[in-house]
Design a protein around this motif. Structure first.
Motif, short mmCIF file in Angstrom:
data_model
loop_
_atom_site.label_atom_id
_atom_site.label_comp_id
_atom_site.label_asym_id
_atom_site.label_seq_id
_atom_site.Cartn_x
_atom_site.Cartn_y
_atom_site.Cartn_z
N CYS A 106 0.83 -1.20 0.00
CA CYS A 106 0.00 0.00 0.00
C CYS A 106 0.87 1.26 0.00
O CYS A 106 2.04 1.23 0.40
N TYR A 107 0.26 2.35 -0.44
CA TYR A 107 0.97 3.62 -0.60
C TYR A 107 0.12 4.76 -0.03
O TYR A 107 -1.09 4.81 -0.23
N ALA A 108 0.75 5.66 0.71
CA ALA A 108 0.07 6.83 1.24
C ALA A 108 0.94 8.06 1.02
O ALA A 108 2.16 7.95 0.81
N GLU A 109 0.32 9.24 1.09
CA GLU A 109 1.03 10.50 0.87
C GLU A 109 0.68 11.50 1.96
O GLU A 109 -0.32 11.36 2.67
N SER A 110 1.55 12.52 2.08
CA SER A 110 1.32 13.59 3.04
C SER A 110 1.98 14.86 2.53
O SER A 110 3.01 14.81 1.84
N GLN A 111 1.39 15.98 2.88
CA GLN A 111 1.99 17.27 2.55
C GLN A 111 2.90 17.79 3.64
O GLN A 111 3.72 18.67 3.40
N ASP A 112 2.75 17.25 4.85
CA ASP A 112 3.52 17.76 5.99
C ASP A 112 4.22 16.68 6.82
O ASP A 112 4.91 17.00 7.78
N GLY A 113 4.03 15.41 6.48
CA GLY A 113 4.62 14.32 7.25
C GLY A 113 3.86 14.00 8.53
O GLY A 113 4.27 13.13 9.28
N ILE A 114 2.75 14.70 8.76
CA ILE A 114 1.97 14.52 9.99
C ILE A 114 0.62 13.89 9.70
O ILE A 114 0.25 12.87 10.28
N GLU A 115 -0.13 14.49 8.79
CA GLU A 115 -1.43 13.97 8.38
C GLU A 115 -1.27 13.24 7.04
O GLU A 115 -0.74 13.82 6.09
N GLU A 345 11.66 15.40 9.03
CA GLU A 345 11.65 16.70 9.69
C GLU A 345 10.27 17.32 9.48
O GLU A 345 9.83 17.48 8.34
N THR A 346 9.60 17.64 10.57
CA THR A 346 8.22 18.11 10.50
C THR A 346 8.03 19.35 11.36
O THR A 346 8.87 19.67 12.20
N ALA A 347 6.89 20.01 11.16
CA ALA A 347 6.55 21.15 11.99
C ALA A 347 6.41 20.71 13.44
O ALA A 347 5.96 19.61 13.74
N ASN A 348 6.81 21.59 14.35
CA ASN A 348 6.79 21.25 15.76
C ASN A 348 5.36 21.14 16.28
O ASN A 348 4.46 21.84 15.84
N TYR A 349 5.17 20.23 17.23
CA TYR A 349 3.88 20.09 17.89
C TYR A 349 3.49 21.38 18.61
O TYR A 349 2.31 21.71 18.72
N LEU A 350 4.50 22.11 19.09
CA LEU A 350 4.28 23.41 19.73
C LEU A 350 4.29 24.49 18.65
O LEU A 350 5.23 24.56 17.86
N PRO A 351 3.29 25.34 18.59
CA PRO A 351 3.11 26.23 17.43
C PRO A 351 4.23 27.23 17.18
O PRO A 351 4.44 27.63 16.04
N THR A 352 4.97 27.65 18.19
CA THR A 352 6.01 28.67 17.98
C THR A 352 7.42 28.10 18.01
O THR A 352 8.39 28.85 17.89
N ALA A 353 7.53 26.80 18.15
CA ALA A 353 8.85 26.17 18.25
C ALA A 353 9.38 25.78 16.87
O ALA A 353 8.61 25.62 15.92
N PRO A 354 10.70 25.62 16.73
CA PRO A 354 11.27 25.25 15.43
C PRO A 354 10.96 23.80 15.06
O PRO A 354 10.39 23.05 15.84
N GLN A 355 11.35 23.41 13.85
CA GLN A 355 11.11 22.07 13.34
C GLN A 355 11.58 21.00 14.33
O GLN A 355 12.53 21.22 15.10
N GLU A 356 10.94 19.85 14.28
CA GLU A 356 11.36 18.70 15.08
C GLU A 356 11.41 17.47 14.18
O GLU A 356 11.13 17.56 12.98
N LEU A 357 11.79 16.35 14.73
CA LEU A 357 11.89 15.11 13.96
C LEU A 357 10.76 14.17 14.32
O LEU A 357 10.38 14.06 15.49
N SER A 358 10.22 13.51 13.31
CA SER A 358 9.17 12.51 13.52
C SER A 358 9.69 11.13 13.16
O SER A 358 10.32 10.95 12.11
N VAL A 379 11.06 13.80 18.39
CA VAL A 379 12.25 14.18 19.17
C VAL A 379 12.75 15.51 18.61
O VAL A 379 12.44 15.87 17.47
N ARG A 380 13.52 16.23 19.39
CA ARG A 380 14.10 17.47 18.89
C ARG A 380 15.13 17.14 17.81
O ARG A 380 15.67 16.02 17.75
N VAL A 381 15.41 18.07 16.95
CA VAL A 381 16.44 17.89 15.94
C VAL A 381 17.77 17.55 16.62
O VAL A 381 18.16 18.21 17.60
#
Length: 483
Positions: A106-115, A345-358, A379-381
């Motif tokens: 199976c194959y899936a896609e995402s624009q942000d690596g989260i959803e 590398e994805t947007a941080n769970y916290l809205p004002t924090a820098p990128q994090e790793l998923s 995890v943090r970068v």
């Protein structure tokens, strides 16, 4: 707590590798301008009041719920990577019932690596309909593991490659087949003949067997599971080999884990770390075969562990779990907590924090009432391991090294009361004028890229190419990487 009994040494073919894992380098290291992570003792000569501490990823959202008819409770062997502006995911869709299951890819896609979402591809019919995200249902569906080929000489119709095993309910993974694709969606066999067979793996390729192009070594590198039998007892272990053309592979070698105890390693998830590609990271699923939770379908419980290497063969493996099963009962069912192959590398769970790793791990595998899921963890970068000191303070002194560049940048975190100062020393351990600990402007806060200054100046270009040491004075602080 009772001391764990040390496992007997395995046969010679495991220890035949002469280079020991993470052997202490001699002389002066040449760092150039590359990033170095404090994931091992490569840079470290002396620690006082400081320890290397394994970090713990934080559970987040369910990325994929395998709740469609062609997926189910044994969907597994996930691969995720960023491809330009698109994130791609591949995995086995399957459901275990009445002792059998029929896998599909199976194959899936995402624009942000989260959803994530499943595109309707119209490629493979399932129960009379092609309205699904299935890309392959033939040989290889058991553990199809693809990658984007970064080989500059790669042919246009082979921009994506994969390995996978033939499958039947009674005879799993007795060879490795190679696949190719021009677009990551439409796949075909690279060759009708397997690229590896039982001579490369004595116990079947029934795991997530992966490969990638390593630009540092200018070859393809592959990792698969095999078994060894010390004293007649089976232990699942990891082997590696290389290839120049993805068709012919060298004789596999078992990874060397130094003095780490012998444990069952079900998968490996080895990848070069994207911010420091000279460092390999692996996330094996560890299987404790002699343990079983009441009500489980079968014996064995699993967690995720962490390992690193600088040559792809000799690994430092942490004994403590990187991902514990935790409070979810379904994660204590056998074969759960399998870490997917890929760090995003994805947007941080916290809205004002820098990128994090998923990273992503499985849960509810073998679930009887619900399908299994793939959950995202963060995890943090660079934040897999830190050099950590308590509030009372500690020091870390590096081995001598040379560097290229004009400033020192750190990935560092302190508490509100904590701090860090850095001294640049000569090879003999004496502070270089202007760069003493007392000259360093105090560092406190939380930064992925903090430029260090001494009396307001960051310039260290006069020291480039000369052997130096760094002395870190830490208080309630974590140091993750330097560049």
């Amino acid at each position: 707590m009772a001391k764990k009994k040390k496992a007997k040494a395995p046969p010679k073919r495991r220890t035949a590798i002469k280079a020991r894992a993470q052997a202490a380098p001699s002389g002066v290291l040449e760092l150039g301008d590359r990033r170095e992570l404090f994931i091992d003792d490569y840079l470290i000569e002396h620690l006082h009041g400081v320890e290397l501490r394994l970090q713990k990823p934080v559970p987040r959202n369910v990325a994929l719920d395998h709740n469609v008819p062609w997926e189910g409770n044994t969907s597994a062997y996930h691969t995720l990577f960023q491809d330009g502006n698109l994130f791609r995911a591949y995995y086995r869709g399957s459901h275990y019932a009445s002792g059998t299951y029929t896998p599909v890819v199976c194959y899936a896609e995402s624009q942000d690596g989260i959803e994530w979402y499943r595109p309707e591809l119209g490629l493979v019919s399932y129960n009379g309909s092609t309205r699904n995200n299935i890309i392959w249902d033939g040989d290889g569906s058991l553990n199809f593991t693809p990658f984007r080929d970064r080989n500059p000489d790669c042919r246009d119709d082979e921009k994506y490659k994969a390995l996978g095993s033939p499958h039947s309910n009674n005879h799993e993974g007795q060879a490795l087949l190679a696949f190719k694709s021009p677009d990551g969606v439409h796949w075909s066999l690279l060759s009708e003949k397997p690229v590896m067979d039982h001579t490369a793996c004595t116990n079947g390729f029934d795991s997530q067997n992966l490969a990638f192009y390593d630009s540092r070594r200018s070859c393809y590198v592959e990792y698969h599971r095999d078994s060894i039998y010390p004293d007649g007892v089976r232990f699942r272990q990891i082997m590696t080999c290389t290839s120049k053309d993805f068709r012919k592979w060298t004789k596999p070698q078992l990874l060397d884990f130094g003095n780490a105890p012998l444990e069952h390693l079900y998968t490996n998830a080895v990848t070069p770390y994207y911010r420091a590609p000279h460092i390999y990271m692996g996330f094996p699923k560890r299987l404790a075969v002699d343990r079983r939770m009441s009500g489980n379908l079968a014996g064995g419980v699993s967690d995720g562990v962490y390992m690193t290497s600088r040559d792809g063969l000799n690994f430092k493996r942490w004994g403590e779990a990187f991902v514990r099963p935790g409070l979810q009962r379904e994660r204590w069912e056998t074969r759960n907590n399998m870490t997917a192959w890929g760090i995003l590398e994805t947007a941080n769970y916290l809205p004002t924090a820098p990128q994090e790793l998923s990273i992503f791990t499985t849960e509810n595998y073998y679930g009887s009432n619900e399908p299994c899921r793939l959950r995202r963890f963060t995890v943090r970068v660079d934040g897999f391991v830190s050099a950590n000191a308590p509030l009372e303070g500690g020091e870390l002194i590096t081995r001598p090294f040379t560097f290229e560049g004009g400033a020192l940048s750190l990935n560092v975190s302190t508490s509100a009361a904590g701090s860090m100062r850095i001294e640049i020393q000569n090879v003999d351990g004496k502070a270089i004028k202007g760069y003493a600990l007392s000259d360093c402007d105090e560092v406190y806060g939380d930064y992925l890229d903090r430029m260090i200054t001494w009396k307001g100046l960051a310039d260290v270009s006069a020291l480039a190419g000369k052997p130096v040491r760094l002395r870190f004075a830490l208080s309630d602080a974590d140091l993750y990487s330097l560049q």
